[in-house]
Write a protein that holds these residues in place. Structure first.
Motif, PDB file in Angstrom:
ATOM      1  N   LEU A 169       0.839  -1.198   0.000  1.00 53.10           N
ATOM      2  CA  LEU A 169       0.000   0.000   0.000  1.00 53.10           C
ATOM      3  C   LEU A 169       0.876   1.251   0.000  1.00 53.10           C
ATOM      4  O   LEU A 169       1.956   1.258   0.597  1.00 53.10           O
ATOM      5  N   VAL A 353      -8.501   0.135   1.512  1.00 58.04           N
ATOM      6  CA  VAL A 353      -7.808  -0.972   0.846  1.00 58.04           C
ATOM      7  C   VAL A 353      -8.501  -1.304  -0.474  1.00 58.04           C
ATOM      8  O   VAL A 353      -7.850  -1.461  -1.515  1.00 58.04           O
ATOM      9  N   THR A 356      -7.768   0.603  -3.667  1.00 61.58           N
ATOM     10  CA  THR A 356      -6.516   0.302  -4.380  1.00 61.58           C
ATOM     11  C   THR A 356      -6.662  -0.906  -5.302  1.00 61.58           C
ATOM     12  O   THR A 356      -5.758  -1.204  -6.081  1.00 61.58           O
TER      13      THR A 356
END
Length: 784
Positions: A169, A353, A356
């Motif tokens: 990330l 999350v 992404t």
């Protein structure tokens, strides 16, 4: 370097406060590697419950030879000393371990990490977060579920996979996740913080704006030439052309030169999708395809689209109503606060999350586990994007519109199509052919789109009863009138106007033009006739409408006229009865009209059990949620693995589980009638407890009755037949797929109107009448 002790404990009874450890498994992890393991059985000095024996594989005889916990406690404490305690549901394992150590005078304070909560954040689209489900999804090595060391090793592998995912990330995204992580159990937050130094500031293929990262998407335009014939094109896809399919494809091509709408009636399961897509695309046309449901949209996007992209370079784009997409503007505002409660904070973290990963921004992709529907409404898109907003370039709704304009095929659903045609038809359909698939479903969707509805309670809340005695009297009168079974439109309109409830008055002041009725707290109003679809379609648009039943009577295709079309071309392609499917009509069951709901549900559940005993997968389609619930309860109580819609998950969720063999019996409602395909099963039994007739109060039946003499025979019977034919098509998707369709409702075997239904159904598959006592032997022959 942090050392993690990943622990799993098996116990005498996880649901009892008196539970005792019977097995310990520890996997030690350091610097991304497994550096040691420890396992031992523990003698609980009591007999195991049968379900614990079955779950763990342990026995009283084996544990009788194991050491007492006091004999291994010090060794276990030393193994864990100086480590971070990790478990899948740390609350259970840590509490049990501490409870067991305390009487021995041993104390052990350890920071704790819970992998269940981390999994909820890091795998935001998963439907289950148990270790077995995660092992299957993530391909973890988990050879002996509920053996302590096997569970500990699988959890350790899960921890490392999550660590790797976190480190991919962008750092600003992880920092934002950490800002909301106080709500995570124990010291799980510290695990996230430890990963910060390993995360990159930027990640290739991610567009990072402040604290939100989204996938960069590129649409490639690499068109490849089509062959001159349909047969060659479909062969190139690895499929074999069928005779009727080729005939439809040829007609679609011929009709391109005709300006009037083309109606094409053809049986379900004949392969209509490729029959219209391939000839239109081969002619260089751009297309808007409309399907009845989002489920069918997804089937085209995930099934047909990749194949046509690979072989011919054709781009597809799916468009949904605005509320289906996330609004990054609303979400970014929500991130500024962290006071909404634990589950809401986890929801925010998992969205960070998910952003992404997702290419669509469709909220349906997100897991609903421990997530309130209100969370989704707070971040749903409203169809407006401000170019000055920080995340404008990342906006998913805007990107969906842009992607659609660059794609040869836009795939929408009927509700979205009607909305767009009402708003800006010329822009939406510019230079495109419009194909309405399963066009018979337009009736219902047009009706829903155009009905006026008002919530009675919201209207009454506007009245100031303290204003005057007259206001109180008028409100009492209005409330009384609205509660009557037969609504007095003139009186209600008069009272509502006096009270200043103009919206309510407007509905009731034109009763001669409207059907008006009340359902619970909602007043519905509908025009007296069918809604005119023809007026919505811009002049000059080439329009195809396809479906299995477009001519409601044998001598007159009434369907086009009900949609407002005066000039049209109509073509009917008859099918041949399927050789791999058979319809079984039960002739001697209880008469449905004389049997109570619960009694009939028991009969249906017994029939399903009889069939399921043969070991085959069974799909059951219901017309009533109440009946489904009664049947689901009985089957579950008998120990069957049941997947029931809206009880065990949404239609899409239970379909996925059924395809993976997680349940033997699937109980479905309307969305399964309308187009969920069961293409993965080689053999399947479909059961239909009740013929899917519309109720006498059905608004479309009432409208048909107003225009025609025999609405039941000329409208309800063919529409019910169509629904049955669609259901049959759902379980006959391949030539090498075999199915039996058991219709439990004995009206189809004996009623006078059923003769016409049987005649039409026999064009889909052969029909056999069978008594209850012969059903099992009939199916045994099929399943052998």
């Amino acid at each position: 370097m942090t050392r993690y002790a990943v622990v799993d404990l098996e116990a005498t009874d996880a649901h009892s406060s008196q539970n005792k450890i019977i097995q310990i498994g520890i996997a030690l992890v350091e610097d991304g590697e497994l550096v040691g393991t420890y396992t031992t059985d523990v003698n609980p000095h009591e007999s195991l419950l049968p379900r614990i024996v079955e779950l763990t594989g342990l026995s009283d005889q084996r544990l009788a030879k194991a050491p007492d916990f006091s004999d291994v406690a010090e060794e276990v404490r030393k193994k864990l000393e100086g480590c971070v305690f990790v478990a899948h549901n740390a609350r259970f394992d840590y509490s049990l371990l501490m409870k067991s150590l305390f009487p021995l005078g041993l104390d052990l304070e350890m920071p704790r990490v819970d992998t269940v909560e981390l999994a909820r954040v890091l795998f935001p689209t998963f439907e289950k977060y148990g270790m077995e489900a995660l092992s299957e999804k993530l391909d973890l090595h988990h050879n002996q579920p509920h053996a302590a060391l096997s569970d500990a090793l699988a959890t350790a592998e899960l921890l490392l996979k999550m660590q790797d995912k976190i480190r991919q990330l962008p750092r600003p995204v992880l920092e934002e996740i950490i800002r909301h992580s106080d709500s995570l159990l124990y010291e799980t937050r510290e695990f996230l913080k430890e990963q910060l130094e390993y995360t990159p500031l930027q990640v290739e293929q991610l567009c990072l704006v402040h604290n939100i990262a989204t996938r960069v998407q590129n649409i490639t335009q690499e068109k490849k030439p089509f062959a001159s014939s349909f047969a060659k094109n479909i062969n190139y896809l690895g499929l074999k052309a069928r005779k009727r399919q080729e005939q439809i494809a040829e007609k679609v091509k011929e009709e391109l030169s005709q300006s009037t709408p083309s109606f094409i009636e053809a049986p379900t399961g004949i392969g209509k999708t490729y029959a219209y897509l391939l000839p239109l695309l081969a002619e260089g046309k751009e297309i808007v395809v409309s399907t009845p449901t989002k489920v069918l949209q997804n089937q085209m996007i995930h099934g047909v689209a990749p194949l046509l992209k690979e072989k011919f370079g054709i781009n597809f784009a799916k468009l949904l109503g605005t509320k289906n997409y996330i609004s990054l503007e609303k979400f970014s505002r929500l991130l500024l606060s962290n006071t909404e409660g634990k589950n809401f904070e986890i929801f925010k973290m998992k969205i960070l999350v998910w952003l992404t990963e997702t290419l669509t921004g469709e909220l349906d992709e997100l897991s609903k586990v421990m997530t309130n529907e209100d969370y989704f409404s707070q971040i749903a898109h409203e169809g407006y994007v401000n170019s000055k907003h920080l995340h404008y370039e990342q906006d998913f709704w805007l990107k969906a519109q842009q992607r659609a304009e660059l794609s040869q095929v836009k795939v929408v659903n009927h509700a979205y199509l009607i909305e767009r045609l009402a708003d800006y038809p010329e822009t939406f359909l510019k230079n495109r052919v419009l194909v309405v698939d399963e066009a018979q479903q337009l009736f219902t969707i047009l009706e829903k789109a155009n009905q006026k509805t008002l919530k009675i309670s919201e209207q009454l809340e506007k009245i100031d009863v303290e204003a005057s005695h007259l206001s109180r009297r008028l409100m009492e009168s209005l409330t009384f009138q609205l509660a009557n079974k037969k609504l007095d439109s003139e009186k209600i309109a008069l009272d509502a106007r006096e009270l200043g409830l103009n919206e309510l008055a407007d509905i009731f002041e034109t009763p001669e033009q409207n059907f008006i009725w009340r359902e619970d707290d909602i007043v519905h109003a509908s025009n007296s006739d069918f809604y005119n679809f023809e007026k919505l379609v811009p002049e000059g648009t080439k329009l195809y409408l396809l479906g299995a039943t477009l001519a409601l009577t044998e001598d007159n295709p009434i369907f086009p006229e009900l949609l407002g079309f005066k000039n049209y071309r109509f073509f009917k392609f008859d099918g041949h009865p399927a050789e791999n499917q058979e319809i079984i009509l039960l002739t001697d069951g209880p008469f449905i009209k004389n049997t109570g709901t619960i009694a009939y549900a028991h009969y249906v559940a017994d029939k399903i059990s009889e069939v399921a005993e043969l070991g085959t997968q069974v799909v059951v389609l219901f017309t009533s949620k109440i009946s489904l619930t009664f049947v689901a309860e009985q089957l579950s109580a008998e120990g069957w693995e049941v997947l029931a819609q809206d009880i065990n998950g949404s239609a899409a969720q239970i379909k996925k589980k059924f395809d993976k063999g997680e349940g033997q019996i699937l109980l479905g409602l309307s969305s399964f009638w309308e187009g969920v395909d069961f293409e993965k099963q080689d053999k399947l039994v479909l059961m239909i407890p009740r013929l899917p007739f519309a109720t006498p109060d059905d608004i479309l039946t009432k409208k048909y009755a107003k225009r025609f003499a025999n609405p039941f025979y000329d409208f309800n019977v063919p529409m019910t037949t169509l629904k049955l034919q669609q259901a049959l098509g759902r379980v006959n998707r391949r030539h090498d797929q075999y199915s039996r369709v058991v219709i439990i409702d004995n009206r189809l075997a004996g009623k006078s109107y059923a003769k016409r239904m049987r005649k039409n159904l026999a064009q889909t598959a052969p029909i056999k009448k069978v008594k209850n006592s012969a059903l099992v032997s009939e199916l045994i022959d099929f399943l052998l």
